[in-house]
Design a protein around this motif. Structure first.
Motif, PDB file in Angstrom:
ATOM      1  N   ILE A  81       0.772  32.763  69.806  1.00 38.33           N
ATOM      2  CA  ILE A  81      -0.508  32.240  69.359  1.00 38.33           C
ATOM      3  C   ILE A  81      -1.355  33.532  68.450  1.00 38.33           C
ATOM      4  O   ILE A  81      -1.376  34.501  69.097  1.00 38.33           O
ATOM      5  CB  ILE A  81      -1.469  31.907  70.380  1.00 38.33           C
ATOM      6  N   THR A  82      -1.526  33.307  67.274  1.00 38.76           N
ATOM      7  CA  THR A  82      -1.864  34.351  66.599  1.00 38.76           C
ATOM      8  C   THR A  82      -3.406  34.789  66.655  1.00 38.76           C
ATOM      9  O   THR A  82      -3.788  35.491  68.036  1.00 38.76           O
ATOM     10  CB  THR A  82      -1.716  34.314  65.009  1.00 38.76           C
ATOM     11  N   ASN A  83      -4.300  35.053  65.738  1.00 37.01           N
ATOM     12  CA  ASN A  83      -5.665  35.628  65.993  1.00 37.01           C
ATOM     13  C   ASN A  83      -6.547  34.559  65.649  1.00 37.01           C
ATOM     14  O   ASN A  83      -6.516  33.783  64.868  1.00 37.01           O
ATOM     15  CB  ASN A  83      -5.876  36.846  65.204  1.00 37.01           C
ATOM     16  N   TYR A  84      -7.820  34.680  66.459  1.00 41.34           N
ATOM     17  CA  TYR A  84      -9.095  33.882  65.966  1.00 41.34           C
ATOM     18  C   TYR A  84      -8.707  32.260  66.281  1.00 41.34           C
ATOM     19  O   TYR A  84      -9.201  31.296  65.510  1.00 41.34           O
ATOM     20  CB  TYR A  84      -9.310  34.072  64.849  1.00 41.34           C
ATOM     21  N   CYS A  85      -8.039  31.986  67.255  1.00 40.57           N
ATOM     22  CA  CYS A  85      -7.832  30.578  67.481  1.00 40.57           C
ATOM     23  C   CYS A  85      -8.224  30.241  68.681  1.00 40.57           C
ATOM     24  O   CYS A  85      -8.735  31.097  69.523  1.00 40.57           O
ATOM     25  CB  CYS A  85      -6.068  30.360  67.841  1.00 40.57           C
ATOM     26  N   SER A  86      -8.789  28.974  68.687  1.00 36.47           N
ATOM     27  CA  SER A  86      -9.412  28.089  70.018  1.00 36.47           C
ATOM     28  C   SER A  86      -8.507  26.940  70.413  1.00 36.47           C
ATOM     29  O   SER A  86      -8.196  26.240  69.740  1.00 36.47           O
ATOM     30  CB  SER A  86     -10.800  27.586  69.668  1.00 36.47           C
ATOM     31  N   ILE A  87      -8.428  27.091  71.755  1.00 38.99           N
ATOM     32  CA  ILE A  87      -7.677  26.113  72.441  1.00 38.99           C
ATOM     33  C   ILE A  87      -8.553  25.613  73.635  1.00 38.99           C
ATOM     34  O   ILE A  87      -8.814  26.451  74.546  1.00 38.99           O
ATOM     35  CB  ILE A  87      -6.211  26.688  73.199  1.00 38.99           C
ATOM     36  N   THR A  88      -8.771  24.336  73.604  1.00 44.04           N
ATOM     37  CA  THR A  88      -9.945  23.807  74.588  1.00 44.04           C
ATOM     38  C   THR A  88      -9.331  22.563  75.251  1.00 44.04           C
ATOM     39  O   THR A  88      -8.855  21.726  74.355  1.00 44.04           O
ATOM     40  CB  THR A  88     -11.343  23.823  74.087  1.00 44.04           C
ATOM     41  N   THR A  89      -9.895  22.319  76.285  1.00 42.46           N
ATOM     42  CA  THR A  89      -9.499  21.031  77.182  1.00 42.46           C
ATOM     43  C   THR A  89     -10.534  20.309  77.377  1.00 42.46           C
ATOM     44  O   THR A  89     -10.438  19.068  78.242  1.00 42.46           O
ATOM     45  CB  THR A  89      -8.733  21.452  78.495  1.00 42.46           C
ATOM     46  N   HIS A  90     -11.676  20.501  76.904  1.00 41.61           N
ATOM     47  CA  HIS A  90     -12.935  19.464  76.844  1.00 41.61           C
ATOM     48  C   HIS A  90     -13.921  20.006  75.472  1.00 41.61           C
ATOM     49  O   HIS A  90     -13.717  21.071  75.182  1.00 41.61           O
ATOM     50  CB  HIS A  90     -13.780  19.743  78.114  1.00 41.61           C
ATOM     51  N   SER A  91     -14.560  18.891  75.494  1.00 42.76           N
ATOM     52  CA  SER A  91     -15.290  19.017  74.105  1.00 42.76           C
ATOM     53  C   SER A  91     -16.442  18.082  74.130  1.00 42.76           C
ATOM     54  O   SER A  91     -16.395  16.880  74.367  1.00 42.76           O
ATOM     55  CB  SER A  91     -14.410  18.792  72.876  1.00 42.76           C
ATOM     56  N   SER A  92     -17.656  18.637  73.888  1.00 42.95           N
ATOM     57  CA  SER A  92     -18.762  17.662  74.055  1.00 42.95           C
ATOM     58  C   SER A  92     -19.376  17.568  72.339  1.00 42.95           C
ATOM     59  O   SER A  92     -20.508  17.209  72.321  1.00 42.95           O
ATOM     60  CB  SER A  92     -19.716  18.274  74.720  1.00 42.95           C
ATOM     61  N   HIS A  93     -18.599  17.844  71.250  1.00 39.40           N
ATOM     62  CA  HIS A  93     -18.860  17.778  70.168  1.00 39.40           C
ATOM     63  C   HIS A  93     -19.552  16.428  69.640  1.00 39.40           C
ATOM     64  O   HIS A  93     -20.579  16.424  68.872  1.00 39.40           O
ATOM     65  CB  HIS A  93     -17.936  18.299  69.069  1.00 39.40           C
ATOM     66  N   ASN A  94     -19.115  15.228  70.209  1.00 38.78           N
ATOM     67  CA  ASN A  94     -19.691  13.933  69.977  1.00 38.78           C
ATOM     68  C   ASN A  94     -20.718  13.760  70.696  1.00 38.78           C
ATOM     69  O   ASN A  94     -21.956  13.275  70.497  1.00 38.78           O
ATOM     70  CB  ASN A  94     -18.885  12.709  70.066  1.00 38.78           C
TER      71      ASN A  94
END
Length: 194
Positions: A81-94
């Motif tokens: 996994i290089t740089n400036y990555c986001s890995i998330t298992t939840h999201s409230s964007h909606n």
């Protein structure tokens, strides 16, 4: 006196700036205390819910990443996994838009996404990529820079775009290289054919 103070301040700031630079931290065990050789994670990567982040041997996680594992992340052997990555298992964007200021008043939010993430063996995740909840990336895949990844992706996928789709196969790329370097075939087949 003012020049002396300025000189001391410059030395002080240079020293602490050099100490704050990200470095690679080497681990001999994963966060479940299992012996795993050569795990490398940058000191500048933020890891949330480490106890739910399962990392195998030979994994590299570069600088300035955000990895949130509240619903479980599994990263298999040899993943980079290089740089400036986001890995998330939840999201409230909606749900944040749907509820507005009432967002904090509800437990089971409509539009709130949560689910695990799986990244298969020897996959490469390019810089500035986002991997969302409920994502499974098969082994030997390549995630192109700036991709927004969510869903199921088969082994040996070249994944790109926003939203990301499969645009090719790493197997085809690998075969061209292996034709020129037959000495690498046993190494490749040892993991690719299991």
């Amino acid at each position: 006196m003012r020049n002396v103070f300025s000189a001391i301040k410059r030395v002080y700031l240079r020293f602490f700036a050099s100490q704050a630079r990200p470095i690679m931290v080497y681990y001999k065990r994963n966060f479940q205390k299992e012996k795993k050789e050569n795990i490398r994670i940058s000191s500048s990567t933020f890891l949330d819910y480490k106890e739910r982040l399962k990392i195998d041997k030979e994994v590299f996680i570069g600088h300035f990443n955000f990895i949130e594992a509240s619903n479980g992340i599994e990263i298999e052997e040899g993943v980079q996994i290089t740089n400036y990555c986001s890995i998330t298992t939840h999201s409230s964007h909606n749900s944040i838009r749907l509820y507005g200021e009432k967002y904090k008043d509800f437990a089971n939010l409509v539009g709130y996404i949560k689910g695990s993430v799986f990244i298969g063996k020897y996959t490469f995740v390019g810089p500035h990529s986002v991997i969302m909840p409920k994502t499974r990336i098969g082994k030997g895949s390549l995630v192109s820079a700036y991709s927004y990844v969510q869903g199921e992706f088969p082994d040996f996928s070249i994944i790109a775009g926003n939203p990301a789709t499969v645009i090719g196969s790493t197997k085809k790329m690998d075969q061209r290289i292996l034709e020129q370097h037959a000495e690498l075939k046993p190494f490749y087949e040892a993991w690719a054919n299991d």
